[in-house]
Scaffold this active site. Sequence first.
Site, PDB file in Angstrom:
ATOM      1  N   ARG A 291       0.831  -1.004   0.074  1.00 49.09           N
ATOM      2  CA  ARG A 291      -0.105  -0.063  -0.190  1.00 49.09           C
ATOM      3  C   ARG A 291       0.681   1.244   0.015  1.00 49.09           C
ATOM      4  O   ARG A 291       0.487   2.390  -0.567  1.00 49.09           O
ATOM      5  CB  ARG A 291      -0.931  -0.159   1.248  1.00 49.09           C
ATOM      6  CG  ARG A 291      -1.659   1.328   1.296  1.00 49.09           C
ATOM      7  CD  ARG A 291      -2.871   1.310   2.335  1.00 49.09           C
ATOM      8  NE  ARG A 291      -2.857   0.698   3.285  1.00 49.09           N
ATOM      9  CZ  ARG A 291      -2.061   0.884   4.469  1.00 49.09           C
ATOM     10  NH1 ARG A 291      -1.374   2.128   4.506  1.00 49.09           N
ATOM     11  NH2 ARG A 291      -1.888   0.250   5.647  1.00 49.09           N
TER      12      ARG A 291
ATOM     13  N   TYR B 216     -16.745  16.167 -15.195  1.00 41.98           N
ATOM     14  CA  TYR B 216     -17.207  14.737 -15.338  1.00 41.98           C
ATOM     15  C   TYR B 216     -18.158  14.277 -14.277  1.00 41.98           C
ATOM     16  O   TYR B 216     -18.193  14.924 -13.184  1.00 41.98           O
ATOM     17  CB  TYR B 216     -15.671  14.101 -14.784  1.00 41.98           C
ATOM     18  CG  TYR B 216     -16.213  12.519 -15.121  1.00 41.98           C
ATOM     19  CD1 TYR B 216     -16.403  11.970 -16.259  1.00 41.98           C
ATOM     20  CD2 TYR B 216     -16.127  11.641 -13.863  1.00 41.98           C
ATOM     21  CE1 TYR B 216     -16.764  10.509 -16.285  1.00 41.98           C
ATOM     22  CE2 TYR B 216     -16.349  10.481 -14.004  1.00 41.98           C
ATOM     23  CZ  TYR B 216     -16.875   9.786 -15.137  1.00 41.98           C
ATOM     24  OH  TYR B 216     -17.072   8.454 -15.069  1.00 41.98           O
TER      25      TYR B 216
ATOM     26  N   ASP C 259      -8.139  17.918 -14.739  1.00 43.34           N
ATOM     27  CA  ASP C 259      -8.516  16.743 -15.238  1.00 43.34           C
ATOM     28  C   ASP C 259      -8.063  16.534 -16.672  1.00 43.34           C
ATOM     29  O   ASP C 259      -8.511  17.109 -17.586  1.00 43.34           O
ATOM     30  CB  ASP C 259      -9.854  16.356 -14.939  1.00 43.34           C
ATOM     31  CG  ASP C 259     -10.235  14.804 -15.633  1.00 43.34           C
ATOM     32  OD1 ASP C 259      -9.548  14.355 -16.470  1.00 43.34           O
ATOM     33  OD2 ASP C 259     -11.236  14.496 -14.945  1.00 43.34           O
TER      34      ASP C 259
ATOM     35  N   LYS D  95      -9.157   5.483 -19.591  1.00 42.72           N
ATOM     36  CA  LYS D  95      -9.334   5.967 -20.977  1.00 42.72           C
ATOM     37  C   LYS D  95      -8.379   6.012 -21.831  1.00 42.72           C
ATOM     38  O   LYS D  95      -7.604   4.718 -22.329  1.00 42.72           O
ATOM     39  CB  LYS D  95     -10.047   7.445 -21.166  1.00 42.72           C
ATOM     40  CG  LYS D  95     -10.940   7.522 -19.568  1.00 42.72           C
ATOM     41  CD  LYS D  95     -12.366   6.876 -19.995  1.00 42.72           C
ATOM     42  CE  LYS D  95     -13.220   6.882 -18.748  1.00 42.72           C
ATOM     43  NZ  LYS D  95     -13.643   7.895 -18.216  1.00 42.72           N
TER      44      LYS D  95
HETATM   45  C1  LIG Z   1     -13.919   8.468 -16.860  1.00 43.46           C
HETATM   46  C2  LIG Z   1     -13.399   9.788 -16.313  1.00 43.46           C
HETATM   47  C3  LIG Z   1     -13.492   9.997 -14.990  1.00 43.46           C
HETATM   48  C4  LIG Z   1     -13.539   8.893 -13.768  1.00 43.46           C
HETATM   49  O1  LIG Z   1     -12.571   7.899 -14.168  1.00 43.46           O
HETATM   50  P1  LIG Z   1     -12.819   6.307 -13.593  1.00 43.46           P
HETATM   51  O2  LIG Z   1     -11.551   5.733 -14.098  1.00 43.46           O
HETATM   52  O3  LIG Z   1     -14.091   5.891 -14.479  1.00 43.46           O
HETATM   53  O4  LIG Z   1     -12.969   6.460 -12.151  1.00 43.46           O
HETATM   54  C5  LIG Z   1     -12.969  11.163 -14.576  1.00 43.46           C
HETATM   55  N1  LIG Z   1     -12.892  12.304 -15.503  1.00 43.46           N
HETATM   56  C6  LIG Z   1     -12.994  12.095 -16.888  1.00 43.46           C
HETATM   57  C7  LIG Z   1     -12.944  13.256 -17.759  1.00 43.46           C
HETATM   58  C8  LIG Z   1     -13.577  10.656 -17.122  1.00 43.46           C
HETATM   59  O5  LIG Z   1     -13.697  10.677 -18.583  1.00 43.46           O
END
Ligand SMILES: *Cc1c(COP(=O)(O)O)cnc(C)c1O
Length: 392
Positions: free
Chosen positions: A60, A112, A184, A209
């Site tokens: 961890r 998001y 983000d 993604k």
């Molecule tokens: C999918 C997504 C998230 C969340 O990520 P997870 O891996 O699904 O927890 C956050 N920000 C954006 C822009 C996303 O497309």
Amino acid sequence: MSDNGKEQNNHENKLKFATKLLHFGSEIDSTTGASSVPIYQASTFHHEDVFNPPVHDYSRSGNPTRQALEDYIALLEGGVRGFAYSSGMAAISSTFMMLSAGDHMIVTEDVYGGTYRLLTSILSRLGIESTFVDMTDLDQVKAALKPNTKAVYMETPSNPTLKITDIAAVTSWAQEHDLLTMLDNTFMTPYYQRPIELGVDIVLHSATKFLGGHSDVLAGLAVARTHSIGTQLKQLQNGLGTVLGVQDSWLLIRGMKTLQARMNHSEQSAAVLAAWLKGRPDIDQVYYPGLLDHPGREVHEKQSTGYGAVVSFDVGSGERAKQVLNKVSIPLVAVSLGAVESILSYPAMMSHAAMPAEVRLERGITDGLLRFSVGLEDIDDLIADLDQALQG
Ligand SMILES: *Cc1c(COP(=O)(O)O)cnc(C)c1O
């Protein structure tokens, strides 16, 4: 870190992005010469000498496989320290724990959906308050400042209508007011956009993604601009225990090696798709930052080297959107984006279903809006498939 390590890092920093993707420092196992980072499937580490503990003592707190991934993303984003989490939301929620009860955040309004829910239903309960503003307008950001404002949270291009925030403008204003800035960077990835170079303090990713890129790993990443932020993030990651497992760390490293090749292909196709949609009289709106009439194009070009692989478009009605979703045969019809295969999403019923209808419509997320994340298929096939689906 040893002097050797430092030298190696300096050397890596001079390399071009495509080379860094393959030569990031731990691509070769130093003990065996193996051509990939070993998966250290261990939760704990033997103390040969209790007075001289091993570098990692418990997974961890630190694991060599995860560490390789964390160093890798830090290198790509140009930050000082990286962190890997069990999901994008784990990265975002752990980072938000930098704030305390009584603090206030300014957040982009088309953030998001999961981040919106975290802020409005969980952090609000803990006394962390947020104001949502249209970040394409710097005056709105400035007007949201309160005596207890501690942070600004950006997402650009935003989802699903690809609005653009001027990163440097928001960041330099935030620095004047001692605010922490977070961004983000999921849609652009460090290949196209490196917010730390524009002064952003913490870059966040849903690595599920484009970075992972194969719709087979759920993961999140964060990168700190300074050592002091890095130390705080480390304490939170270890204290909250939101770490990424070693198998997924390895898979993510493997996916990331092809990031540039995948992004180049998908972006080229996305530009063709956007132009094709734009030329159709039966499509109401096309959102893509590479289109000449995109309102944020100029700002986007100042801060990014590409337009990405996501194209959103409005087919006019919910009925027609459902017809397209039922008739397409190539893309995955699903939430998520950024994979080798194309993914067609329906924001009104998927990612933004929880949003009140009037707020959703105000933000252009109409019943006819579809979001196409362009994969690596041949673009001629993707267009022919979409063409027959639109014909009804
Ligand atoms: C999918 C997504 C998230 C969340 O990520 P997870 O891996 O699904 O927890 C956050 N920000 C954006 C822009 C996303 O497309």
